[in-house]
Design an enzyme around this catalytic site. Structure first.
Site, mmCIF file in Angstrom:
data_model
loop_
_atom_site.group_PDB
_atom_site.id
_atom_site.type_symbol
_atom_site.label_atom_id
_atom_site.label_comp_id
_atom_site.label_asym_id
_atom_site.label_seq_id
_atom_site.Cartn_x
_atom_site.Cartn_y
_atom_site.Cartn_z
ATOM 1 N N HIS A 1 -1.978 -8.849 2.076
ATOM 2 C CA HIS A 1 -1.641 -7.573 2.737
ATOM 3 C C HIS A 1 -2.772 -7.242 3.723
ATOM 4 C CE1 HIS A 1 0.276 -3.800 3.376
ATOM 5 N NE2 HIS A 1 -0.173 -3.120 2.329
ATOM 6 N N ARG B 1 3.300 -4.370 16.667
ATOM 7 C CA ARG B 1 1.903 -3.916 16.544
ATOM 8 C C ARG B 1 0.955 -4.996 17.085
ATOM 9 N NH1 ARG B 1 1.838 -2.785 10.224
ATOM 10 N NH2 ARG B 1 2.668 -4.890 10.360
ATOM 11 N N HIS C 1 5.793 -12.620 7.631
ATOM 12 C CA HIS C 1 5.999 -11.232 7.198
ATOM 13 C C HIS C 1 7.177 -11.176 6.237
ATOM 14 C CE1 HIS C 1 6.532 -6.874 7.331
ATOM 15 N NE2 HIS C 1 5.269 -6.852 7.710
ATOM 16 N N SER D 1 0.825 -1.220 0.000
ATOM 17 C CA SER D 1 0.000 0.000 0.000
ATOM 18 C C SER D 1 0.851 1.259 0.000
ATOM 19 C CB SER D 1 -0.972 0.003 1.178
ATOM 20 O OG SER D 1 -0.303 -0.238 2.388
ATOM 21 N N ASP E 1 -2.100 -8.172 11.710
ATOM 22 C CA ASP E 1 -3.462 -8.594 11.398
ATOM 23 C C ASP E 1 -3.938 -9.768 12.254
ATOM 24 O OD1 ASP E 1 -3.752 -6.687 9.330
ATOM 25 O OD2 ASP E 1 -2.518 -7.943 8.034
HETATM 26 N N1 CMX Z 1 1.283 -19.760 6.453
HETATM 27 C C1 CMX Z 1 1.716 -20.696 5.580
HETATM 28 N N2 CMX Z 1 2.710 -20.489 4.720
HETATM 29 C C2 CMX Z 1 3.343 -19.312 4.772
HETATM 30 C C3 CMX Z 1 2.981 -18.304 5.686
HETATM 31 C C4 CMX Z 1 1.893 -18.560 6.542
HETATM 32 N N3 CMX Z 1 1.437 -17.646 7.399
HETATM 33 N N4 CMX Z 1 3.783 -17.240 5.496
HETATM 34 C C5 CMX Z 1 4.613 -17.556 4.494
HETATM 35 N N5 CMX Z 1 4.336 -18.804 4.058
HETATM 36 C C6 CMX Z 1 4.954 -19.498 2.930
HETATM 37 C C7 CMX Z 1 4.815 -18.644 1.675
HETATM 38 O O1 CMX Z 1 3.521 -18.800 1.078
HETATM 39 C C8 CMX Z 1 5.944 -19.150 0.835
HETATM 40 O O2 CMX Z 1 5.539 -20.371 0.278
HETATM 41 P P1 CMX Z 1 5.965 -20.787 -1.221
HETATM 42 O O3 CMX Z 1 7.444 -20.955 -1.152
HETATM 43 O O4 CMX Z 1 5.222 -22.045 -1.468
HETATM 44 O O5 CMX Z 1 5.558 -19.665 -2.128
HETATM 45 C C9 CMX Z 1 7.023 -19.448 1.874
HETATM 46 O O6 CMX Z 1 6.349 -19.589 3.140
HETATM 47 C C10 CMX Z 1 8.059 -18.369 2.017
HETATM 48 O O7 CMX Z 1 7.405 -17.152 2.298
HETATM 49 P P2 CMX Z 1 8.148 -16.005 3.141
HETATM 50 O O8 CMX Z 1 9.372 -15.631 2.386
HETATM 51 O O9 CMX Z 1 8.294 -16.401 4.555
HETATM 52 O O10 CMX Z 1 7.059 -14.851 3.125
HETATM 53 P P3 CMX Z 1 6.803 -13.766 1.996
HETATM 54 O O11 CMX Z 1 7.711 -12.623 2.253
HETATM 55 O O12 CMX Z 1 6.826 -14.366 0.639
HETATM 56 O O13 CMX Z 1 5.288 -13.352 2.293
HETATM 57 C C11 CMX Z 1 3.468 -12.819 3.674
HETATM 58 C C12 CMX Z 1 4.948 -12.610 3.430
HETATM 59 C C13 CMX Z 1 3.004 -11.869 4.766
HETATM 60 C C14 CMX Z 1 2.690 -12.491 2.393
HETATM 61 C C15 CMX Z 1 3.236 -14.286 4.081
HETATM 62 O O14 CMX Z 1 3.894 -14.541 5.303
HETATM 63 C C16 CMX Z 1 1.773 -14.661 4.206
HETATM 64 O O15 CMX Z 1 1.155 -15.031 3.207
HETATM 65 N N6 CMX Z 1 1.174 -14.555 5.455
HETATM 66 C C17 CMX Z 1 -0.216 -14.803 5.648
HETATM 67 C C18 CMX Z 1 -1.032 -13.611 5.167
HETATM 68 C C19 CMX Z 1 -0.842 -12.423 6.091
HETATM 69 O O16 CMX Z 1 -0.910 -12.532 7.301
HETATM 70 N N7 CMX Z 1 -0.647 -11.238 5.498
HETATM 71 C C20 CMX Z 1 -0.568 -9.973 6.249
HETATM 72 C C21 CMX Z 1 0.823 -9.378 6.337
HETATM 73 C C22 CMX Z 1 0.788 -8.058 7.068
HETATM 74 C C23 CMX Z 1 0.128 -7.010 6.244
HETATM 75 O O17 CMX Z 1 0.665 -6.681 5.169
HETATM 76 O O18 CMX Z 1 -0.927 -6.539 6.607
#
Ligand code: CMX
Length: 475
Positions: free
Chosen positions: A311, A366, A357, A281, A412
């Protein structure tokens, strides 16, 4: 107003004096005469006075280190969502992977201590955080009160915005309605009108400032109109001109009679505001703004990014997920039951919402501040107990799962449980609240960008064939 300014730069002085004659801006000031009589320095004057020094700092830095190499980029980073590539300037906050966010060098607990509070309140007022983000200074109580008054005075919504929201089908997601209304506020943009008339670059920041102030002031009304239309009777309580921003948001949503909810709004709006510049964002708002799109169009673009489930939409997803878990496990909050449910989520190929994250490698501060709020105000709430149990178990399960780089909760993971406790149970609205707060973080940077003359953003891209050639790989 102009006589109260002490511009040292002739460019700024000329810019201010010239823009003071622009009808739209003059009209804004006519409606805000009270602020010019305030004894304390206004936010705009504070920013304007600091600006020449800030511009000098950037000039000096670029002159002395413009050619210095600040990092290297691997092909994995290019294909991996630009993770960790140092490529943006963001003044308001910096995110440390271990420590979490600092707003202008201050941690969340420090902000909670230092920023002014409402009479009788304990949580910081988001007005103070906005001031801090824009100027780097902690405002006085009076300055924050003046800002509350100014935002309340600017809060009236144009009739067509209300009608636009009224015409949205109730099943159009609240975030889409929110983005639509913010885009339509373009009609009121001082920046766009002045640009069309040929304003010089020196005036960009002032019109961006005016638009940002108007926009922030109107967001609670827009958000509340959407909430009341979709989930309640469509009626929104009027803004109380002598109350703070968090109070008015709570009041317009229909929760003013609960002072704890008002306090939650103040905390919520403060901590969700800014998270350095690379998140979707913030980066989107900055990117679109770099094309000189108005603050309205820039923020709307950022809100569309916030609406993604990876996000900001994660706050809605978390509560949905927790409620499903509650249904599945009933009152059994044992470690085993939680563990099994976490594994069932992971095994079905879904992410655990609210965990992980892109930058953080520890529990999000937070999350911690919301947990502390819950411990104080709702220690016995069954959903808070569930969230606490998930916090105990999920990091171990996610570590064992072995994918995520950060098995700890983000912002979140907690917010929905606090909102539902006070009766704001409509999950699909949660990201709108995040969006109101996010405006307080991304708009200061847009004002700064325009004030220091940040250029249009344009990184370089290559096709996979070209990357292969560049890295000496034959495909
Ligand atoms: N549950 C299961 N798997 C997860 C995970 C979770 N909470 N967080 C990361 N992973 C997985 C990813 O999907 C990725 O899998 P692939 O290799 O199959 O693609 C792997 O772990 C590596 O990811 P990462 O490098 O640790 O995390 P990213 O930087 O790619 O993504 C985020 C970060 C937040 C998108 C991810 O942790 C996620 O999807 N979390 C759940 C959704 C969430 O809570 N989002 C809110 C974030 C805060 C915000 O922006 O508001």
């Amino acid at each position: 107003m102009a006589s109260a300014l002490r511009f040292t730069s002739p460019v700024l002085r000329a810019s201010f004096n010239a823009s003071a004659t622009i009808p739209l801006r003059a009209a804004a000031y006519n409606g805000l005469r009270t602020y010019s009589t305030a004894k304390t320095k206004s936010l705009k004057d504070t920013f304007a006075d600091n600006l020449p020094g800030e511009i000098e700092k950037i000039k000096k830095l670029r002159k002395e280190a413009g050619n210095k190499v600040v990092g290297e980029v691997t092909l994995d980073q290019v294909y991996g969502g630009a993770r960790g590539i140092k490529a943006l300037v963001w003044e308001g906050s910096v995110l440390d992977s271990e420590e979490g966010i600092r707003f202008r060098g201050k941690t969340i607990p420090e902000c909670q201590k230092l920023l002014p509070k409402a009479a009788g309140g304990e949580e910081p007022l988001p007005e103070g955080l906005f001031w801090l983000l824009l100027t780097g200074e902690v405002p006085s109580e009076q300055q924050v009160r003046d800002l509350s008054t100014e935002w309340a005075a600017r809060s009236d919504l144009p009739k067509f915005i209300e009608e636009l929201i009224d015409r949205c089908p109730p099943d159009l997601h609240p975030m889409s309605q929110f983005s639509l209304a913010v885009t339509a506020l373009e009609h009121e943009s001082s920046f766009s009108k002045a640009y069309a008339k040929g304003m010089p670059k020196t005036q960009y920041w002032e019109h961006t400032f005016e638009d940002s102030m108007d926009l922030i002031a109107k967001l609670p009304g827009i958000a509340s109109k959407i909430y009341r239309n979709v989930f309640k009777d469509g009626k929104v309580a009027p803004v109380q001109k002598d109350k703070d921003y968090g109070y008015n948001l709570a009041s317009m949503l229909g929760f003013a009679n609960n002072s704890d909810f008002v306090e939650l709004m103040r905390l919520y709006l403060t901590i969700h505001s800014d998270h350095e510049g690379g998140n979707v964002s913030a980066h989107t708002t900055h990117l679109v703004g770099s094309a000189l799109s108005s603050p309205m169009l820039s923020l709307a673009a950022g809100l569309n990014g916030l609406a993604g489930p990876l996000h900001g939409l994660a706050n809605q997803e978390v509560l949905n997920w927790l409620l499903k878990m509650k249904k599945a496990i009933g009152d059994d909050l044992s470690d085993e039951a939680i563990k099994d449910y976490l594994w069932s989520t992971l095994k079905s190929g879904q992410v655990v919402p609210g965990y992980g994250h892109a930058v953080l490698r520890k529990t999000d501060p937070r999350y911690v501040s919301q947990r502390e709020f819950a411990q104080k105000h709702l220690p016995d709430d069954p959903m808070f107990k569930l969230v606490s149990q998930v916090y105990k178990i999920a990091p171990g399960v996610l570590t064992e799962h072995g994918k995520t780089k950060n098995p700890y909760p983000n912002v979140d993971a907690h917010s929905g449980v606090l909102l539902q406790y006070y009766g704001l149970t409509e999950q699909s609205f949660y990201t709108v609240l995040f969006g109101v707060s996010r405006a307080l973080g991304v708009l200061p940077q847009l004002i700064i960008d325009r004030a220091v003359g940040a250029p249009i953003e344009r990184p370089k891209s290559f096709s996979t064939e070209a990357w292969a050639k560049l890295t000496g790989v034959s495909l």
